[in-house]
Design a protein around this motif. Structure first.
Motif, PDB file in Angstrom:
ATOM      1  N   ASP A 201       0.854  -1.174   0.000  1.00 17.39           N
ATOM      2  CA  ASP A 201       0.000   0.000   0.000  1.00 17.39           C
ATOM      3  C   ASP A 201       0.896   1.232   0.000  1.00 17.39           C
ATOM      4  OD1 ASP A 201      -2.128   1.865   0.517  1.00 17.39           O
ATOM      5  OD2 ASP A 201      -1.581   1.773   2.643  1.00 17.39           O
TER       6      ASP A 201
ATOM      7  N   LEU B 135      -3.816  -2.360  -7.398  1.00 18.17           N
ATOM      8  CA  LEU B 135      -4.242  -1.638  -6.195  1.00 18.17           C
ATOM      9  C   LEU B 135      -4.212  -0.154  -6.541  1.00 18.17           C
ATOM     10  CD1 LEU B 135      -4.923  -1.633  -3.108  1.00 18.17           C
ATOM     11  CD2 LEU B 135      -2.460  -1.425  -2.706  1.00 18.17           C
TER      12      LEU B 135
ATOM     13  N   GLY C  60      -5.033   3.246  -2.337  1.00 23.07           N
ATOM     14  CA  GLY C  60      -5.153   2.027  -1.549  1.00 23.07           C
ATOM     15  C   GLY C  60      -6.572   1.633  -1.211  1.00 23.07           C
TER      16      GLY C  60
ATOM     17  N   ILE D 275      -9.120  -2.614  -4.706  1.00 19.27           N
ATOM     18  CA  ILE D 275      -8.342  -3.767  -5.165  1.00 19.27           C
ATOM     19  C   ILE D 275      -9.037  -4.333  -6.398  1.00 19.27           C
ATOM     20  CG2 ILE D 275      -7.513  -6.072  -4.640  1.00 19.27           C
ATOM     21  CD1 ILE D 275      -7.488  -5.340  -1.725  1.00 19.27           C
TER      22      ILE D 275
END
Length: 596
Positions: free
Chosen positions: A68, A115, A119, A122
């Motif tokens: 991330d 990603l 963040g 997904i």
């Protein structure tokens, strides 16, 4: 003085695998997938320190690692005992025990795709509800919602790039290894990246350099893969950069420097280049190893590569702009140096129809030479034997075996036409290339007709079985490692998302019935008279256990000398160190037993 014995099998196999890695955005941490503690787990280094520590405990192979950008978590995809049904887990940024994030039934696949920069989203592909063609979904980590983004049709479809503003998406459709067109969905519109998707070609590794420009790699109307561009504003395709005689295999984008880093394949070695898309300048970069398995480029223009050479196990290296490489990992053969091992000769020979075939010849050192040679047809088949470290090779060379590994037709690295020659011809042209290589070994006096062993894995295992059945006079004994034994049963048992590619790759079991019979090793049981060792992973999803079960059972019914080793907790390979050592020790014992 103290006398030390010849290195043991275990010494060679105490090298560890490194299959992939990821680097945090601030370059303070590097995480890599390795079996350093005997089973596959994630390990890390806090850079610039290079002392590794265990980052996650799962004891399973990991297909993907993603940091991330805000330093809150790490994503990873794990399978189960080599079944290749990868599912997505989350880890605290400092590491720990993987927590299921996007998972399902044991036979479902959840492949991580992207990603988002913040963040929050997904993107992933899954076999759930669409095992043949796969679906693409997006999970919102803030509110937990999960949305279907694209439903695969006609061929397995994978999401391969997302624009920064998350409005455009590039997908690949796999009709065969050599036929993988790509398209971009932007809003309600869909566009092919290349001018004619019906031309057999590959278009991959797409990169959004901005929200309207896509760079990608393709061999569209070319023998070698090159850099191309698609402009979403004009809907235009253009060829941007070709490197003569080399296929570009992977590229990474450095936005701040407007540069693409390129990895090329050229026969048995790789090249590394830096391409400035603004000026068009191309620089050849030195590299510390012969074969590059993965490349990462940071925002600061630091380059990280995972790679290996014939005498160097896989390691991770770091440089600034591709110069002055620093080795970050210290993966090495226990108690030995590169000078103790064997560098291969690159040789070539004419095949049955005059085609030139390149091969690697590893000659046992005179002080070790036992006079015997191992003929090694590689797996794939659309792959190649390259200058990359194999513990098996160096161990067996140390025991005195010379090794010959041909890149028969169908191998990668020699142009698009060459790699297509194995399609719907698994057992004729490639087999005769192998036979020509064997005769070349005899003609050159490298080995003699009483001292040749045959060893192969996957497609190489298939070829070992086929050569054994059709040309047993050449070999003293044969080792088959998870090789297909019957093309009919192999075609029907591959993973569901492989089935759409089988027509072009292997053929149709009904329309091509006679060829399937002719090219199936099981057709030639009467010729399989030499001692055999068959090795199989019980959870192999590619070449299922029944492929080995049936050939072993049929040969034993005929009273043939067959040993059978099944590994209950392995798939298409050996991820657990103790299993790996067990397998190769048994192989060495088998070869030694049949030298006389």
């Amino acid at each position: 003085m103290i006398q030390f014995p010849k290195p043991t099998v275990e010494q060679f196999f105490r090298t560890y695998a490194i299959t992939n890695f990821a680097v945090s955005q601030d370059e303070a941490r590097l995480v890599f997938n390795t079996n350093m503690n005997g089973k596959m787990n994630l390990w890390a280094m806090d850079l610039p320190e290079t002392f590794p520590y265990q980052f996650a405990q799962k004891d399973e192979s990991c297909s993907s690692i993603k940091f991330d950008a805000k330093g809150r978590f790490v994503l990873a995809g794990f399978d189960n005992d080599g079944d290749e049904n990868y599912q997505i887990y989350a880890l605290p940024y400092e590491g720990g025990l993987p927590q299921p994030l996007i998972t399902g039934d044991a036979d479902e696949k959840y492949f991580f795709a992207e990603l988002s920069e913040d963040g929050e989203h997904i993107y992933y592909c899954t076999s759930e509800n669409n095992p043949l063609y796969l679906n693409t979904r997006v999970r919102n980590l803030v509110d937990g919602t999960d949305e279907l983004l694209h439903e695969g049709e006609t061929a397995p479809t994978l999401l391969t790039a997302v624009s920064d503003d998350e409005t455009s998406f590039v997908y690949n459709q796999s009709f065969a290894n050599t036929y993988v067109p790509a398209f971009v969905k932007s809003g309600n519109e869909t566009y092919d990246l290349t001018p004619d998707r019906d031309v057999v070609h590959v278009a991959g590794n797409p990169i959004f350099t901005d929200n309207e420009t896509i760079y990608f790699i393709t061999d569209y109307k070319s023998e070698y893969a090159y850099v191309a561009k698609f402009d979403l504003k004009t809907k235009q395709f253009s060829s941007e950069l070709e490197i003569e005689g080399e296929s570009i295999q992977e590229m990474k984008w450095n936005k701040a420097h407007h540069a693409l880093y390129l990895v090329t394949e050229n026969g048995v070695t790789d090249g590394l280049y830096r391409y400035d898309v603004t000026t068009g300048d191309v620089a050849i970069l030195e590299k510390p190893i012969d074969v590059i398995n993965q490349i990462h480029v940071s925002k600061a223009d630091n380059v990280y590569i995972l790679g290996r050479s014939a005498t160097q196990p896989p390691n991770i290296y770091q440089s600034t702009s591709g110069a002055d490489w620093k080795q970050l990992t210290n993966n090495r053969v226990l108690g030995l140096t590169a000078s103790d091992m064997v560098e291969p000769e690159v040789v070539s020979y004419p095949s049955f129809d005059g085609m030139e075939i390149e091969a690697l010849l590893f000659k046992a050192k005179p002080e070790n030479d036992n006079g015997h040679t191992i003929f090694w047809p590689h797996g794939g088949p659309q792959a190649a034997e390259r200058k990359e470290f194999r513990s098996m090779f160096q161990c067996f060379l140390n025991r005195g075996y010379t090794i010959f590994a041909p890149n028969f037709r169908g191998s990668t690295g020699y142009g698009s036409s060459f790699v297509k020659l194995v399609e719907q011809d698994w057992g004729h042209g490639p087999r005769l290339d192998c036979v020509s290589g064997i005769e070349w070994l005899f003609d050159k006096g490298i080995t003699d007709r009483e001292k040749l062993f045959l060893v192969g894995g996957s497609y190489g295992g298939y070829m070992a079985l086929l050569l054994h059945g059709r040309h047993p006079e050449y070999f003293k004994a044969v080792i088959d490692i998870f090789g297909p034994s019957d093309l009919f049963t192999f075609e029907s048992s591959v993973p569901p998302h492989w089935k759409p590619i089988m027509q072009r790759w292997l053929g149709d079991p009904v329309a091509d019935k006679e060829r399937f019979i002719k090219d199936s090793p099981v057709t030639y049981l009467d010729g399989m008279v030499k001692p055999m060792l068959v090795i199989q992973g019980a959870k192999d999803p590619r070449v299922v256990k029944e492929e080995s079960d049936q050939i072993v059972a049929k040969l034993k019914d005929k009273g043939r000398d067959v040993e059978y080793l099944v590994l209950e907790d392995e798939g298409h390979g050996f991820s657990k160190k103790e299993n790996e050592i067990k397998v190769y020790q048994q192989m060495l014992d088998f070869l030694e037993q049949h030298q006389g």
